[in-house]
Design an enzyme around this catalytic site. Structure first.
Site, PDB file in Angstrom:
ATOM      1  N   CYS A 345       0.794  -1.232   0.000  1.00 21.46           N
ATOM      2  CA  CYS A 345       0.000   0.000   0.000  1.00 21.46           C
ATOM      3  C   CYS A 345       0.834   1.293   0.000  1.00 21.46           C
ATOM      4  O   CYS A 345       0.626   2.166  -0.867  1.00 21.46           O
ATOM      5  CB  CYS A 345      -0.966   0.012   1.174  1.00 21.46           C
ATOM      6  N   ARG A 374       6.329 -11.377   5.646  1.00 17.25           N
ATOM      7  CA  ARG A 374       5.823 -11.130   6.990  1.00 17.25           C
ATOM      8  C   ARG A 374       6.356 -12.210   7.918  1.00 17.25           C
ATOM      9  O   ARG A 374       6.383 -13.394   7.555  1.00 17.25           O
ATOM     10  CB  ARG A 374       4.289 -11.137   7.014  1.00 17.25           C
ATOM     11  N   GLN A 392       1.154 -11.153  -3.449  1.00 18.21           N
ATOM     12  CA  GLN A 392      -0.253 -10.755  -3.476  1.00 18.21           C
ATOM     13  C   GLN A 392      -0.683 -10.365  -4.889  1.00 18.21           C
ATOM     14  O   GLN A 392       0.100  -9.773  -5.635  1.00 18.21           O
ATOM     15  CB  GLN A 392      -0.485  -9.551  -2.557  1.00 18.21           C
ATOM     16  N   ASP A 394      -2.268  -7.829  -5.727  1.00 14.29           N
ATOM     17  CA  ASP A 394      -2.663  -6.615  -5.025  1.00 14.29           C
ATOM     18  C   ASP A 394      -3.008  -5.504  -6.013  1.00 14.29           C
ATOM     19  O   ASP A 394      -2.455  -5.442  -7.115  1.00 14.29           O
ATOM     20  CB  ASP A 394      -1.507  -6.161  -4.135  1.00 14.29           C
ATOM     21  N   HIS A 396      -4.572  -1.131  -5.849  1.00 17.30           N
ATOM     22  CA  HIS A 396      -5.155  -0.009  -5.119  1.00 17.30           C
ATOM     23  C   HIS A 396      -5.798   0.934  -6.121  1.00 17.30           C
ATOM     24  O   HIS A 396      -5.202   1.263  -7.140  1.00 17.30           O
ATOM     25  CB  HIS A 396      -4.093   0.701  -4.281  1.00 17.30           C
ATOM     26  N   LYS A 476     -15.010  -2.468   5.135  1.00 20.04           N
ATOM     27  CA  LYS A 476     -14.396  -3.439   4.236  1.00 20.04           C
ATOM     28  C   LYS A 476     -15.364  -4.568   3.914  1.00 20.04           C
ATOM     29  O   LYS A 476     -16.319  -4.834   4.651  1.00 20.04           O
ATOM     30  CB  LYS A 476     -13.122  -4.019   4.845  1.00 20.04           C
ATOM     31  N   HIS A 522      -8.283  -0.550  -1.179  1.00 23.81           N
ATOM     32  CA  HIS A 522      -7.388  -1.710  -1.181  1.00 23.81           C
ATOM     33  C   HIS A 522      -8.199  -2.909  -1.653  1.00 23.81           C
ATOM     34  O   HIS A 522      -9.310  -3.132  -1.159  1.00 23.81           O
ATOM     35  CB  HIS A 522      -6.871  -2.009   0.230  1.00 23.81           C
TER      36      HIS A 522
END
Length: 649
Positions: A345, A374, A392, A394, A396, A476, A522
């Site tokens: 992010c 992580r 991910q 991912d 945005h 979310k 996100h």
């Protein structure tokens, strides 16, 4: 005592004296309900039938027909009954805690000798004796001092510690008896041990567990059990567990030669050629879907200075899960502290911040197959499902508040397509709304929550609202898909964020000529490639769809004279875009078929003397006993279409 008013689910009200119990309320309604009652819900809280009700309240009486409440009570009582059984068999054993978990419960014990499989059988038998005795379950409220004195007298030092850890905020300390056996518990419970189905439970396993999760404390023994309302439900669950064991992606990963893990890199995947083929096929498919949906793909650094993580807020809230590195910057004569990114992010905001953005640029959809790291506890690692290094899918979306609903609807449509293409036709949606501690104005939250709810309603009307469980920066959506044996997996997410653009100074020029903050959405669909591939393997029991199968076709010779034709067939298939390989070993065809079936190869083409002469192949598909003979041209054309990803058909 003063009268109180109780309101029932149908809206009717009745007056009772303050201090009335739910059991007395059930008895007042009917004798049959009094016999069937197991618990109540009072003002939204699950309530023991023995607890007094002191003020006006909404009330609902539960029976064994109410699955959620019944299963909670059955499993909770089984935990106590198991602990009682253990102490009756081995009086020197110390008890600790025994919470309800998914499908069952566990209880931790301090015992010098390890529990054996034979011990579990003895405990089960003793539990059934306790259930058949139909001993009454009763509860009392004690003072903290009395509870501590009791446990010090009985030598239950773990219970003393638990009582001392209970906040001294006036909440009752409840003591429960199952027959003559006593335990500290907040309840509620059933009314006698005979209400627990004697044929609906099974003890499953024993594992080690540190007291209170602290590796510096005592190592205890944790016994796990599962519990249901009847024998059939238990049998169905055990059958599902057997099927899940057959589908374990770690086992199939070895058999199909997909990946491995090793201690030199815990939680990091070593992809083998077959596994990486699946990964790349899925990545190529996702890239095409995102491009078609208007996303712009980017790539951001994996190692980023702590200053960015401090600015984003992750350094304070997430540092313990981050891999930290220090390097000497010779030109600056200082140590630079960096972190491997745990999420993408903040880096995506940096891309957005390059150059002036206008409202005409919004919505801006930035996607990245972002490599993240992580720190997960070693004991939590689980094959592809829980790793330390992952990628991910991912993205945005930077947009205005007025664009949230449309972007959410577009996302749900895209997610639905991708789940359907990968074989998941059922998924549930949960909308998590504003928590008590949050940032942003109520007006922003109203707009965002309404936008997400309206977006869901454009595609379906069955979703769950989880009040107060949104992130502190915005509401979310969570998406849970259901696999072939009924398990749920939370993969997709869609989150509205008002905070990060503010913290990292993201802005755009609006139509009024002033700077405004964008909303940052996100979103992820797969969650991570690693975990999603693990889910795919288990969903299909390794028998992946043809377009994802790493080894799509094996062409196997029946006789050595067919070797040249085998090579020709393989070459033709590869030229048509099909992943094919030859097996010309000097082995019997049945041996080859068994071996490649174990490796989950979808199609085996057998070639013998007749096939060479006729320019045909004998086709055997995975899971089918029948074979068919077709021409080479026919099978190439058929498999060429099957090899296409769903979005290319």
């Amino acid at each position: 005592m003063a009268p109180i008013s109780l309101t029932f689910p149908d809206g009717n009200k009745r007056e009772f004296e303050a201090g009335v119990t739910a059991a007395e309320v059930a008895s007042d309604i009917s004798t049959s309900l009094a016999k069937k009652a197991i618990s109540a819900t009072v003002n939204g809280a699950h309530w023991d039938l023995q607890w007094p009700i002191d003020a006006d309240a909404d009330i609902a009486i539960h029976t064994m027909q109410d699955d959620e409440q019944a299963l909670e009570l059955i499993r909770h009582d089984l935990a106590h009954i198991m602990a009682r059984a253990v102490q009756e068999l081995w009086p020197d054993v110390k008890v600790t805690i025994g919470p309800v978990i998914a499908n069952g419960w566990y209880y931790d014990f301090d015992r010098a000798e390890p529990f054996t499989p034979e011990d579990l059988g003895a405990i089960e038998a003793k539990m059934k004796d306790i259930i058949n005795a139909r001993d009454a379950v009763r509860t009392e409220v004690w003072s903290r001092a009395d509870a501590i004195a009791h446990y010090e007298k009985t030598g239950e030092n773990y219970k003393v510690e638990l009582v001392n850890a209970i906040p001294d905020d006036g909440q009752p300390i409840r003591m429960y008896w199952h027959g003559d056996w006593q335990d500290l518990c907040r309840g509620p419970h059933l009314q006698h041990t005979g209400q627990v189905p004697a044929d609906g439970f099974k003890l499953m396993s024993v594992a080690g567990a540190y007291w209170r999760g602290d590796s510096n404390r005592e190592m205890l023994q944790r016994i796990y059990g599962v519990g249901f309302k009847n024998r059939n439900d238990l049998k169905a669950h055990l059958t599902m567990l057997e099927e899940a064991a057959k589908r374990d992606h770690r086992k199939l990963g070895r058999e199909m030669e997909l990946f491995h893990f090793q201690e030199e890199a815990p939680g990091m995947v070593f992809w083998h050629p077959n596994g990486w083929t699946i990964y790349r096929a899925l990545e190529d498919y996702m890239r095409r879907k995102l491009t078609a949906a208007g996303y712009k793909e980017i790539k951001t650094p994996q190692v980023v200075d702590r200053k960015l993580w401090e600015a984003s807020g992750h350094w304070d809230k997430y540092r313990e899960n981050m891999f930290i590195t220090e390097v000497d910057e010779e030109h600056a004569n200082e140590k630079r502290v960096n972190a491997l990114k745990p999420m993408n992010c903040p880096c995506h905001v940096q891309v957005f911040n390059q150059g002036l953005k206008s409202y005409r640029d919004l919505p801006l959809r930035l996607a990245e197959f972002g490599s993240c790291h992580r720190y997960e506890a070693h004991g939590a690692l689980h094959g592809l499902m829980r790793v330390r290094g992952f990628t991910q899918d991912d993205a945005h979306i930077f947009c205005t508040e007025d664009q949230i609903a449309d972007e959410c609807a577009r996302f749900i449509a895209l997610l639905s397509d991708i789940y359907r293409d990968t074989g998941f036709t059922k998924f549930d949606i949960k909308l998590s709304t504003r928590p008590d501690v949050r940032i942003g104005s109520d007006e922003q939250w109203d707009k965002a929550e309404t936008a997400l709810e309206q977006a869901i309603l454009t595609v379906r009307n069955d979703f769950e609202i989880d009040p107060g469980e949104g992130a502190f920066y915005g509401p979310k959506l969570d998406f849970k898909l259901t696999d072939a044996i009924g398990r749920e997996w939370q993969c997709g997410t869609f989150q509205a964020d008002f905070q990060l653009p503010e913290r990292l100074d993201a802005s755009y020029i609006a139509a009024d000529g002033d700077k405004h903050r964008p909303v940052m959405l996100h979103r992820a669909i797969l969650g991570s490639f690693e975990r999603f591939i693990g889910i795919l393997i288990e969903n299909y029991a390794g028998k992946l769809p043809f377009w994802l199968a790493p080894r799509q076709v094996v062409v196997a010779s029946i006789v050595s004279d067919a070797d040249d034709y085998v090579a020709e067939v393989v070459e033709t298939l590869i030229a048509a875009g099909i992943r094919a390989e030859a097996d010309t070993r000097n082995e019997k065809i049945n041996y080859k078929v068994r071996e490649h079936s174990l490796g989950k190869v979808p199609v085996i083409l057998a070639v013998g003397g007749r096939e060479v002469e006729d320019k045909t192949v004998s086709v055997r598909r995975l899971g089918e006993k029948q074979t068919s003979v077709v021409t080479l041209d026919e099978i190439v054309e058929t498999l060429k279409q099957e090899a296409l990803a769903p979005d290319l058909k």
